[in-house]
Design a protein around this motif. Structure first.
Motif, short mmCIF file in Angstrom:
data_model
loop_
_atom_site.label_atom_id
_atom_site.label_comp_id
_atom_site.label_asym_id
_atom_site.label_seq_id
_atom_site.Cartn_x
_atom_site.Cartn_y
_atom_site.Cartn_z
N UNK A 179 -4.21 -0.81 -1.81
CA UNK A 179 -4.84 0.42 -1.32
C UNK A 179 -4.39 0.30 0.42
N UNK A 180 -4.85 1.36 1.03
CA UNK A 180 -4.62 1.62 2.51
C UNK A 180 -5.82 1.77 3.04
N UNK A 181 -6.41 1.08 4.18
CA UNK A 181 -7.75 1.24 4.76
C UNK A 181 -7.45 2.10 6.01
N UNK A 182 -7.97 3.36 5.72
CA UNK A 182 -7.50 4.46 6.99
C UNK A 182 -8.79 4.65 7.71
N UNK A 183 -9.11 4.64 8.97
CA UNK A 183 -9.97 5.04 9.62
C UNK A 183 -9.67 6.50 10.36
N UNK A 184 -10.83 7.37 10.15
CA UNK A 184 -10.59 8.87 10.45
C UNK A 184 -11.77 9.10 11.33
N UNK A 204 -1.01 6.93 -4.83
CA UNK A 204 -1.53 6.33 -3.39
C UNK A 204 -2.82 6.15 -3.22
N UNK A 205 -3.32 5.08 -3.08
CA UNK A 205 -4.76 4.72 -2.96
C UNK A 205 -5.36 4.52 -1.42
N UNK A 206 -6.21 5.54 -1.12
CA UNK A 206 -6.50 5.45 0.35
C UNK A 206 -7.97 5.10 0.36
N UNK A 214 0.79 -1.23 0.06
CA UNK A 214 -0.04 0.02 -0.04
C UNK A 214 0.79 1.19 0.06
N UNK A 215 2.02 1.18 0.95
CA UNK A 215 2.89 2.38 0.85
C UNK A 215 3.58 2.55 -0.38
N UNK A 249 -15.03 6.31 1.46
CA UNK A 249 -14.53 7.05 0.01
C UNK A 249 -13.21 6.62 -0.23
N UNK A 250 -13.02 6.59 -1.47
CA UNK A 250 -11.74 6.47 -2.11
C UNK A 250 -10.97 7.63 -2.74
N UNK A 251 -9.68 7.76 -2.18
CA UNK A 251 -9.02 8.89 -2.48
C UNK A 251 -7.76 8.51 -3.22
#
Length: 465
Positions: free
Chosen positions: A45-50, A97-99, A39-40, A84-86
């Motif tokens: 992709x990176x699964x990010x919790x915000x 970079x896929x977040x 992912x990095x 959302x995909x960023x």
């Protein structure tokens, strides 16, 4: 957790997480920690919790780094509220970079993730990894196990006589860090706080080979999650029906997209819609190579198609290709008519010249019709959200150059051929109204006179030696 080498990490990832930490955002990576290295590096992709209160600051930071948000069709599994995909481009590496950004982690069937369970305050513990001097929060092994079992509760399937349901044979591959050592095998309990002071526990067995959860506890966990989300009653049947309908439409769309590319909306597209990218330049500059490379890069995550607007070896009408084989032996005469304003530099006049002029006019009109069809199709694909990479683009700046009109001006006064000449001109005028959204000019960098003189002196010196 496998170590991440800073040399393979995208520079945009370092810049992004450094900006997150500087702004004090509450975030962390919650899933797929085994693929954190990919992912990095821009390969996954990176699964990010915000935290939901930090969403405006998140949008501001990623927008400053030229990030773009994408949207997906509702029939796909990754379409749900709060997700959302960023995509952040890294121009130095030719990747992005896929977040996979989550305001709140949702669980459910693969095509029916409708139950929010995990928000940022629900995560009990956070760890961190440091890469190139930047600290990145990651979920703790215990919380990673809680998330995995909650997701598995809605996907579990086994015969009714089995009391324990195995998570999977390759369950260790799902965890970057095994929550408990394999030597500490036995019965364990994981607890969930689902609001209102309600706590639900789920028993599971872990050994060196098996990770299994109790069937009754999984059913109770599913009911509690639905009730917490405000869904009471027999929603399990509705979830299964919606999941089956969406999965069927998903498979049907993917099959139709392979048979008729560009005719259906893609799975994922930029939020601003599709666009047309045109590569233009002289022959031999590598337009086809760059078009293939751009298509490969964008097609990894977006709906992307490729179009050819030239008259060479690319895709085209079979009629034009068949006629091209007949006209090819007379290409010198046709080019002479096009470049010398109708005056044949070969010095031949009479009926042969008239036949060559007529062949030139028919050939030019056929090419204009084909290019017009490709241009309209490219923009039609873009309206469906597809990124279209075009090899060449009609340029009506000069006749006979840059894929422009090829009928000489003097043929406008020839009876019969004047109709074809005006038709070609009208087609190129219509194509001029359908401009690409982005045009990339490929040019050859010529050496400076000083470097050229140095190379010449070196050759002379080597010849003397």
């Amino acid at each position: 957790m496998p170590p991440v080498e800073p040399a393979t990490m995208l520079p945009i990832a370092v810049e992004l997480f450094r900006a997150f930490n500087k702004a004090g955002l509450k975030y962390g990576i919650i899933q797929d920690l085994t693929s954190l290295h990919d992912g990095l590096s821009g390969r996954d992709d990176l699964d990010v919790l915000l935290d939901k209160h930090d969403y405006p600051a998140f949008c501001s930071i990623v927008s400053q780094l030229h990030g773009r948000r994408s949207v997906s069709l509702s029939c796909y599994d990754n379409v749900c509220a709060g997700r959302e995909d960023w995509f952040l481009p890294d121009f130095s590496r030719g990747r992005y970079l896929h977040l996979d950004m989550h305001i709140g982690g949702r669980v459910g069937r693969e095509f029916r993730k409708r139950y929010p369970v995990f928000d940022y305050p629900a995560i009990r513990g956070w760890g961190s990894i440091s890469i190139d001097g930047v600290s990145i929060p990651v979920v703790s092994p215990e919380d990673e196990l809680r998330i995995t079992i909650a997701r598995f509760a809605f996907r579990a399937g086994a015969p009714p006589w089995r009391q324990w349901i195995s998570v999977g044979d390759s369950w260790k591959d799902q965890f970057a860090r095994v929550p408990f050592l394999s030597s500490e095998s036995g019965l364990r309990v994981v607890e969930y706080e689902l609001g209102g002071g309600r706590t639900v526990s789920c028993r599971f067995l872990q050994s060196a080979e098996v990770l299994a959860a109790h069937r009754g506890d999984l059913a109770r966990l599913r009911r509690s999650i639905r009730e917490m989300s405000g869904f009471t009653g027999r929603y399990a049947v509705a979830d299964a029906a919606v999941h089956l309908a969406r999965k069927t439409s998903y498979l049907a769309l993917r099959l139709l997209q392979r048979w008729m590319p560009g005719s259906f909306p893609p799975k994922r597209r930029p939020a601003a819609g599709g666009f047309v990218v045109a590569l233009i330049g002289p022959d031999g500059m590598g337009k086809s190579t760059q078009a293939d490379r751009l298509t490969q890069i964008f097609r990894w995550k977006f709906g992307c198609a490729q179009a050819y607007v030239g008259t060479g070896d690319g895709n085209g009408w079979w009629l034009r290709k068949a006629l091209q084989g007949l006209v090819f032996p007379h290409r010198r005469r046709l080019k002479s008519l096009a470049r010398h304003d109708g005056k044949d530099s070969l010095g031949r006049n009479g009926a042969k010249e008239g036949v060559a002029a007529a062949a030139l006019a028919l050939w030019a009109v056929l090419i204009a019709f084909e290019r017009y069809a490709v241009v309209k199709r490219a923009h039609r694909w873009a309206t469906r959200g597809v990124i279209v990479i075009c090899d060449r683009w009609p340029q009506a700046l000069h006749r006979g150059y840059l894929d422009g009109p090829t009928i000489p001006p003097h043929l406008f006064s020839v009876p019969g051929l004047s109709v074809l000449a005006r038709l070609e001109q009208r087609l190129y005028q219509k194509m001029a109204e359908c401009r690409p959204h982005l045009t990339l000019h490929l040019s050859r960098i010529l050496p400076s006179p000083r470097s050229e003189s140095r190379e010449t002196s070196k050759k002379k010196h080597s010849m003397r030696g």
